[in-house]
Design a protein around this motif. Sequence first.
Motif, PDB file in Angstrom:
ATOM      1  N   PRO A 147       3.650 -16.360  -5.459  1.00  0.00           N
ATOM      2  CA  PRO A 147       3.593 -15.087  -6.199  1.00  0.00           C
ATOM      3  C   PRO A 147       2.235 -14.773  -6.807  1.00  0.00           C
ATOM      4  CG  PRO A 147       5.682 -16.169  -6.627  1.00  0.00           C
ATOM      5  CD  PRO A 147       4.863 -17.135  -5.808  1.00  0.00           C
ATOM      6  N   GLU A 199       2.375  -9.117  -3.142  1.00  0.00           N
ATOM      7  CA  GLU A 199       3.296  -8.047  -3.525  1.00  0.00           C
ATOM      8  C   GLU A 199       2.527  -6.786  -3.925  1.00  0.00           C
ATOM      9  OE1 GLU A 199       6.669  -7.212  -6.996  1.00  0.00           O
ATOM     10  OE2 GLU A 199       6.055  -9.263  -6.517  1.00  0.00           O
ATOM     11  N   THR A 200       1.414  -6.962  -4.632  1.00  0.00           N
ATOM     12  CA  THR A 200       0.599  -5.816  -5.053  1.00  0.00           C
ATOM     13  C   THR A 200       0.066  -5.052  -3.848  1.00  0.00           C
ATOM     14  OG1 THR A 200      -0.059  -6.997  -7.068  1.00  0.00           O
ATOM     15  CG2 THR A 200      -1.426  -5.135  -6.396  1.00  0.00           C
ATOM     16  N   GLU A 215       2.891  -2.994  -2.305  1.00  0.00           N
ATOM     17  CA  GLU A 215       3.180  -1.832  -3.142  1.00  0.00           C
ATOM     18  C   GLU A 215       2.087  -0.777  -3.013  1.00  0.00           C
ATOM     19  OE1 GLU A 215       3.579  -3.706  -6.917  1.00  0.00           O
ATOM     20  OE2 GLU A 215       5.719  -4.119  -6.675  1.00  0.00           O
ATOM     21  N   GLU A 269       9.335 -17.076  -0.653  1.00  0.00           N
ATOM     22  CA  GLU A 269       8.347 -16.028  -0.874  1.00  0.00           C
ATOM     23  C   GLU A 269       8.142 -15.187   0.385  1.00  0.00           C
ATOM     24  OE1 GLU A 269       5.429 -13.891  -3.254  1.00  0.00           O
ATOM     25  OE2 GLU A 269       7.313 -14.950  -3.545  1.00  0.00           O
ATOM     26  N   ARG A 310      11.103 -12.933   0.479  1.00  0.00           N
ATOM     27  CA  ARG A 310      11.030 -11.933  -0.594  1.00  0.00           C
ATOM     28  C   ARG A 310      10.068 -10.808  -0.230  1.00  0.00           C
ATOM     29  NH1 ARG A 310       8.358 -10.432  -5.290  1.00  0.00           N
ATOM     30  NH2 ARG A 310       6.574 -11.790  -4.839  1.00  0.00           N
ATOM     31  N   LEU A 311       8.909 -11.161   0.312  1.00  0.00           N
ATOM     32  CA  LEU A 311       7.937 -10.139   0.690  1.00  0.00           C
ATOM     33  C   LEU A 311       8.449  -9.296   1.857  1.00  0.00           C
ATOM     34  CD1 LEU A 311       4.681 -12.270   0.376  1.00  0.00           C
ATOM     35  CD2 LEU A 311       5.464 -10.471  -1.181  1.00  0.00           C
ATOM     36  N   LEU A 345      10.789  -6.859   0.342  1.00  0.00           N
ATOM     37  CA  LEU A 345      10.051  -5.836  -0.397  1.00  0.00           C
ATOM     38  C   LEU A 345       9.480  -4.780   0.542  1.00  0.00           C
ATOM     39  CD1 LEU A 345       8.741  -4.742  -2.995  1.00  0.00           C
ATOM     40  CD2 LEU A 345       6.816  -6.297  -2.576  1.00  0.00           C
ATOM     41  N   SER A 384      10.627  -0.854   0.602  1.00  0.00           N
ATOM     42  CA  SER A 384       9.615   0.167   0.323  1.00  0.00           C
ATOM     43  C   SER A 384       9.417   1.116   1.496  1.00  0.00           C
ATOM     44  CB  SER A 384       8.274  -0.515  -0.007  1.00  0.00           C
ATOM     45  OG  SER A 384       8.408  -1.410  -1.092  1.00  0.00           O
ATOM     46  N   ARG A 388      -2.722  -6.929 -10.156  1.00  0.00           N
ATOM     47  CA  ARG A 388      -1.380  -6.425 -10.471  1.00  0.00           C
ATOM     48  C   ARG A 388      -1.384  -4.931 -10.792  1.00  0.00           C
ATOM     49  NH1 ARG A 388       1.771 -11.147 -13.803  1.00  0.00           N
ATOM     50  NH2 ARG A 388       3.502 -10.328 -12.572  1.00  0.00           N
TER      51      ARG A 388
END
Length: 409
Positions: A233, A238-239, A242, A263, A266-267, A270, A274, A346
């Motif tokens: 993380p 993740e940033t 996004e 991870e 999770r990505l 995401l 999105s 972030r």
Amino acid sequence: MRIALVSEHANPLAAVGGVDTGGQNVHVAGLSAALAALGHEVTVYTRRAAGEEPPVVRMAPGVTVEHVPAGPPEPLPKDELLPYMPAFAAHLARRWRAVRPDVAHAHFWMSGLATLAAAEELRIPVVQTFHALGTVKQRWQGTADTSPPGRVAVERDIGRRAAAVIATCTDEVKELAAMDVPVERITVVPCGVDLDLFHPGPLDVPVLHHAGGDGRTGADGVARILSIGRLVPRKGVETIIEALAHVPGAHLTIAGGDPADEEFARLSRLAAASGLAERVRLVGSVARADVPALIRSARLVVTVPWYEPFGMVPVEAMACGVPVVASAVGGHLDTVSGCGVLTPPRRPRALARVLRDLLARPDLRASLAAAGLLRARSRYGWQKVAARTESVYRTMTGDHVDRLVAAGG
């Protein structure tokens, strides 16, 4: 000079890309080979993490890797290794009584703990490189920090007891000074890059990217953005996902990690949530030899961790002639500032603005790429990094005094 490099969890022979295999593994491998090329005899001591590992491996001319029996011969998270450091230290002491090194260079705090314990009786000078500091990890990760209790206090003690501390960036010097480590014993020597491997060679596009076009720009005019590194993380992938939602048309390749890891999953979730499943591709770990081609195939390399003790990815991208966008933290403040674009960690909206601007300005990308290449070649080649490290060693061993006397100084 006989040099001992101690790297308890980061084996220079290990494949890079796992949760606990990354920049430190690359650093120890590159530094040991470059020191040997200067004529030194180097032994790297690392924990035996598999039963089939031979006790001793010849890694390169002048470099031997010794697998130390400390704890079960199986992979363990580095934050679970502290109980095995007394056994690690005892092994070092036995080996060094038989063949005493001129200097011992510890990498990471637990290596420092074992190295100081083994070196004390034999009065071997110890140089310490932390690679990451508990104070910084605690600040950014809070309750998610899995470091053993007392890590910060132990690091402070190591920093005060070591004959010299090598920091990998100027930001780390400030952190060490705040821990009351004597500043006069700290020298900044950055991590290095293999300029024979990482260079602006031909655009040999790997099949890992989406098909079409030349890789940097697809047949449909799509720009390729690359994120590469360990999937944890704090690396901030993740940033980037996004931010991509606000960068129309761009595609993102994420290299690193294992599809079986949480991870990674999770990505992937995401990206799908999105609406980016068609524009984000996670490809898993990439063989080290294939990394330069993957970097060269990207229009931009983006690396935006929450914190970063040094950060080898930006320097590798710069050496390949690819412009870099990085978070304004840690080692990036030294490496990327002035020849890449820094952005707050972030902050996906801020990152998106930077990406849109750069993707629309080929002249700026070319200028940044040229400046980054020049900096990588002038500052970060392993030959220069090894020579600066050697200079620190010589101040510890008295070799500099002998040379001055021989020269009539």
